[in-house]
Motif scaffolding. Structure first.
Motif, PDB file in Angstrom:
ATOM      1  N   ILE A  12     -87.814  -1.061 -45.106  1.00  0.00           N
ATOM      2  CA  ILE A  12     -87.666  -1.473 -43.718  1.00  0.00           C
ATOM      3  C   ILE A  12     -87.106  -0.303 -43.207  1.00  0.00           C
ATOM      4  O   ILE A  12     -85.984  -0.101 -43.325  1.00  0.00           O
ATOM      5  N   VAL A  13     -87.552   0.178 -41.874  1.00  0.00           N
ATOM      6  CA  VAL A  13     -86.768   1.193 -41.097  1.00  0.00           C
ATOM      7  C   VAL A  13     -86.095   0.494 -39.793  1.00  0.00           C
ATOM      8  O   VAL A  13     -87.006  -0.090 -39.082  1.00  0.00           O
ATOM      9  N   ILE A  14     -85.137   0.836 -39.688  1.00  0.00           N
ATOM     10  CA  ILE A  14     -84.158  -0.001 -38.508  1.00  0.00           C
ATOM     11  C   ILE A  14     -83.391   1.161 -37.915  1.00  0.00           C
ATOM     12  O   ILE A  14     -83.162   2.086 -38.510  1.00  0.00           O
ATOM     13  N   ASN A  15     -82.875   0.849 -36.763  1.00  0.00           N
ATOM     14  CA  ASN A  15     -81.860   1.393 -35.808  1.00  0.00           C
ATOM     15  C   ASN A  15     -80.492   0.654 -35.873  1.00  0.00           C
ATOM     16  O   ASN A  15     -80.827  -0.612 -35.598  1.00  0.00           O
ATOM     17  N   ILE A  16     -79.427   0.966 -36.168  1.00  0.00           N
ATOM     18  CA  ILE A  16     -78.020   0.330 -36.102  1.00  0.00           C
ATOM     19  C   ILE A  16     -77.823   0.476 -34.692  1.00  0.00           C
ATOM     20  O   ILE A  16     -77.528   1.921 -34.336  1.00  0.00           O
ATOM     21  N   LEU A  17     -77.535  -0.203 -33.851  1.00  0.00           N
ATOM     22  CA  LEU A  17     -77.037   0.017 -32.425  1.00  0.00           C
ATOM     23  C   LEU A  17     -75.634   0.335 -32.245  1.00  0.00           C
ATOM     24  O   LEU A  17     -74.721  -0.220 -33.030  1.00  0.00           O
ATOM     25  N   GLU A  18     -75.152   1.228 -31.282  1.00  0.00           N
ATOM     26  CA  GLU A  18     -73.797   1.634 -31.172  1.00  0.00           C
ATOM     27  C   GLU A  18     -73.291   0.899 -30.008  1.00  0.00           C
ATOM     28  O   GLU A  18     -74.199   0.303 -29.151  1.00  0.00           O
ATOM     29  N   ILE A  19     -72.173   0.616 -29.609  1.00  0.00           N
ATOM     30  CA  ILE A  19     -71.675  -0.167 -28.616  1.00  0.00           C
ATOM     31  C   ILE A  19     -71.979   0.447 -27.283  1.00  0.00           C
ATOM     32  O   ILE A  19     -72.230  -0.103 -26.236  1.00  0.00           O
ATOM     33  N   THR A  20     -72.213   1.593 -27.452  1.00  0.00           N
ATOM     34  CA  THR A  20     -72.713   2.582 -26.054  1.00  0.00           C
ATOM     35  C   THR A  20     -74.117   2.438 -25.677  1.00  0.00           C
ATOM     36  O   THR A  20     -74.526   2.790 -24.927  1.00  0.00           O
ATOM     37  N   ASP A  21     -74.893   1.892 -26.659  1.00  0.00           N
ATOM     38  CA  ASP A  21     -76.652   1.860 -26.642  1.00  0.00           C
ATOM     39  C   ASP A  21     -76.816   0.819 -25.513  1.00  0.00           C
ATOM     40  O   ASP A  21     -76.362  -0.398 -25.740  1.00  0.00           O
ATOM     41  N   SER A  22     -77.458   1.147 -24.562  1.00  0.00           N
ATOM     42  CA  SER A  22     -78.016   0.438 -23.225  1.00  0.00           C
ATOM     43  C   SER A  22     -79.485  -0.131 -23.672  1.00  0.00           C
ATOM     44  O   SER A  22     -80.227   0.915 -24.035  1.00  0.00           O
ATOM     45  N   ARG A  23     -79.816  -1.376 -23.451  1.00  0.00           N
ATOM     46  CA  ARG A  23     -81.025  -1.826 -23.490  1.00  0.00           C
ATOM     47  C   ARG A  23     -81.376  -2.771 -22.208  1.00  0.00           C
ATOM     48  O   ARG A  23     -80.343  -3.156 -21.642  1.00  0.00           O
ATOM     49  N   PRO A  24     -82.656  -2.844 -21.865  1.00  0.00           N
ATOM     50  CA  PRO A  24     -82.822  -3.413 -20.688  1.00  0.00           C
ATOM     51  C   PRO A  24     -82.546  -5.106 -21.082  1.00  0.00           C
ATOM     52  O   PRO A  24     -82.220  -5.915 -20.060  1.00  0.00           O
ATOM     53  N   SER A  25     -82.469  -5.323 -22.499  1.00  0.00           N
ATOM     54  CA  SER A  25     -82.162  -6.979 -22.847  1.00  0.00           C
ATOM     55  C   SER A  25     -80.544  -6.924 -22.838  1.00  0.00           C
ATOM     56  O   SER A  25     -79.990  -8.093 -23.235  1.00  0.00           O
ATOM     57  N   GLY A  26     -79.958  -5.826 -22.667  1.00  0.00           N
ATOM     58  CA  GLY A  26     -78.341  -5.875 -22.703  1.00  0.00           C
ATOM     59  C   GLY A  26     -77.987  -5.224 -23.925  1.00  0.00           C
ATOM     60  O   GLY A  26     -78.508  -4.877 -24.853  1.00  0.00           O
ATOM     61  N   GLY A  27     -76.518  -4.960 -24.255  1.00  0.00           N
ATOM     62  CA  GLY A  27     -76.091  -4.374 -25.336  1.00  0.00           C
ATOM     63  C   GLY A  27     -75.662  -5.207 -26.458  1.00  0.00           C
ATOM     64  O   GLY A  27     -76.043  -6.610 -26.412  1.00  0.00           O
ATOM     65  N   VAL A  28     -75.163  -4.860 -27.439  1.00  0.00           N
ATOM     66  CA  VAL A  28     -74.545  -5.699 -28.601  1.00  0.00           C
ATOM     67  C   VAL A  28     -73.017  -5.990 -28.241  1.00  0.00           C
ATOM     68  O   VAL A  28     -72.397  -5.249 -27.914  1.00  0.00           O
TER      69      VAL A  28
END
Length: 500
Positions: free
Chosen positions: A118-134
């Motif tokens: 399974i190929v994934i991306n681990i989000l960082e605290i600075t990653d911004s998404r339209p659904s919000g951050g982590v």
């Protein structure tokens, strides 16, 4: 200090000197990636919980974890097939229930291995998404201890009811349908994982394409539904040609408008380009859609982009509607326009109906409204179809941030040719706030004088005014005059038209 669950990982450096010459542009969602990724394994159900569970509420609004601008779309049927394979192996998983119940085929059961990562991306605290951050408490971090690396998860012990408080810390790049096959079952079934860290979303789309399309594993057209961001990638337009998405999608939508029983253009498109057929040709419809709803947006200086084929202006994210939703939106807009014209009992519409009676026109005797379908109406012409759709696309694109377009979701994701899926999408769209905006546009567009230059009893001045709609320049002139009509109205439609 709290103790967190740690998973041993292998760091895999992958970077060549020549890659330093690549153009890395954060504004295009292609910031410079880290020169390595990680390999590890996790129990399937635990991995799934870290990527969010895309359950929809009764209102049809998607959870923040399932934002359509970025995430791959999920097809439950594919996950169910994988679930059966994992449990029974091949070919036992493909047998019908009666054969499974008999003991005759028990020897066909095999292990259902899933060795592909399974190929994934681990989000960082600075990653911004339209659904919000982590949320800070849900972050997954990576630590190095000597030569080994640890994936540090946001809990000490995983439980089946664990959920992130906000957006999940993992994004699935490839393998979502394998992962979503584990709704329940053995919690010890582990999956191999390839994990990037802080990978920008355009690179995620690129990875999905190279994993799934270049080896010819899935249909390219389907890929644009599964990963909507691909619709806007400039490297695909330049290398593969715009027809990969735009021409193919425009043809499919045209066929849906022609074939769906609820469409005002049901059996009223000249699909074969036959001479003597009074309706607009399939080719003209395709050109209209590629010039409007499915066109690219390259920047504000070029005007609005296509609602189905461009990054949206707010946050520059693509609208991830399925093919069935796109078809339903077009059908709904045309139905609203036909209804609005049908309710007009004065002005240009009344004059066309009177003229049809005088001429004993076939459209009048068949029950079709001459104001909408008649031979003196611009609406069923190439210019009329282009004009109505062009302005509809532009005002919706301009007003998109107000319309909550991403919140319109349909549980059943299917193609534009699936009549039941389109009907379901039509039903849900009628309950969405955007439907009022589209209906209002249709009503105000009906105020425009849609008579053609060939209409009998026009004054010389009226006829000269209509002649400007002829030829290729007529598209632009009709759009401009229709916008002027909308600007003279009131409410959101007038405000959106003024922005154009």
């Amino acid at each position: 200090m709290d103790h967190f669950r740690e998973v041993t990982a292998i760091k895999v450096p992958q970077w060549l000197a020549g890659w330093n010459e690549i153009s890395f542009n954060p504004k295009e969602h292609r910031k410079r990636p880290k020169p390595y990724f990680y390999l590890f394994s996790l129990p399937a159900r635990e991995l799934r919980s870290l990527t969010g569970i895309a359950r929809r509420s009764a209102s049809g609004i998607a959870p923040r974890a399932a934002d359509l601008g970025i995430q791959r779309q999920h097809e439950p049927e594919r996950s169910e097939e994988i679930k059966q394979f994992v449990e029974y192996g091949f070919p036992w998983s493909t047998l019908n229930e009666s054969k499974r119940q008999s003991a005759e085929f028990n020897d066909l059961r095999k292990p259902g291995w899933l060795p592909t990562a399974i190929v994934i991306n681990i989000l960082e605290i600075t990653d911004s998404r339209p659904s919000g951050g982590v949320d800070q408490n849900d972050l997954v971090t990576i630590a190095q201890e000597g030569q080994s690396h640890k994936i540090i998860l946001p809990y000490s012990d995983w439980t089946p009811d664990w959920r992130p408080s906000h957006s999940p810390p993992f994004e699935v790049i490839d393998g979502q349908h394998r992962l979503w096959a584990f709704e329940a079952g053995d919690t010890d079934f582990e999956l191999p994982v390839v994990a990037f860290h802080g990978l920008d979303i355009s690179w995620q789309a690129y990875l999905f394409w190279t994993i799934n399309i270049k080896p010819k594993r899935i249909n390219p057209s389907l890929a644009f539904d599964l990963y909507p961001l691909l619709r806007t990638e400039d490297w695909l337009d330049r290398a593969e040609g715009h027809e990969v998405y735009r021409d193919t999608r425009s043809q499919e939508l045209t066929e849906a408008l022609w074939s769906h029983p609820e469409s005002p253009w049901h059996d009223r498109i000249n699909m074969l380009g036959e001479k003597g057929n009074p309706w607009v040709t399939q080719s003209a419809w395709i050109k209209t859609l590629t010039s409007t709803f499915v066109r690219r947006w390259t920047g504000r200086s070029t005007g609005p982009g296509g609602l189905f084929g461009s990054r949206m202006q707010e946050g520059e994210e693509v609208l991830g509607w399925s093919r069935a939703q796109q078809a339903a939106f077009l059908i709904f807009a045309w139905k609203a326009f036909r209804d609005a014209v049908g309710k007009m009992d004065s002005g240009w519409a009344k004059k066309l109906r009177i003229q049809a009676i005088k001429d004993s026109a076939a459209s009048a005797s068949s029950g079709e409204d001459p104001a909408f379908y008649g031979r003196y109406s611009l609406i069923p012409s190439d210019q009329g179809v282009r004009g109505y759709l062009h302005v509809l696309n532009d005002i919706c694109f301009t007003w998109a941030s107000h319309l909550q377009l991403r919140s319109w979701q349909v549980e059943r994701r299917a193609g534009a040719s699936d009549a039941d899926a389109v009907a379901l999408a039509l039903t849900t769209l009628s309950r969405h706030p955007a439907s009022d905006f589209v209906s209002s546009y249709a009503q105000q567009a009906a105020r425009f004088d849609w008579r053609s230059s060939s209409t009998p009893e026009l004054t010389d001045q009226e006829r000269r005014a209509k002649l400007v709609f002829r030829g290729s320049s007529g598209y632009r002139e009709l759009r401009a005059q229709l916008i002027e009509t909308l600007r003279d109205g009131k409410g959101d439609i007038a405000e959106a038209a003024k922005r154009l």
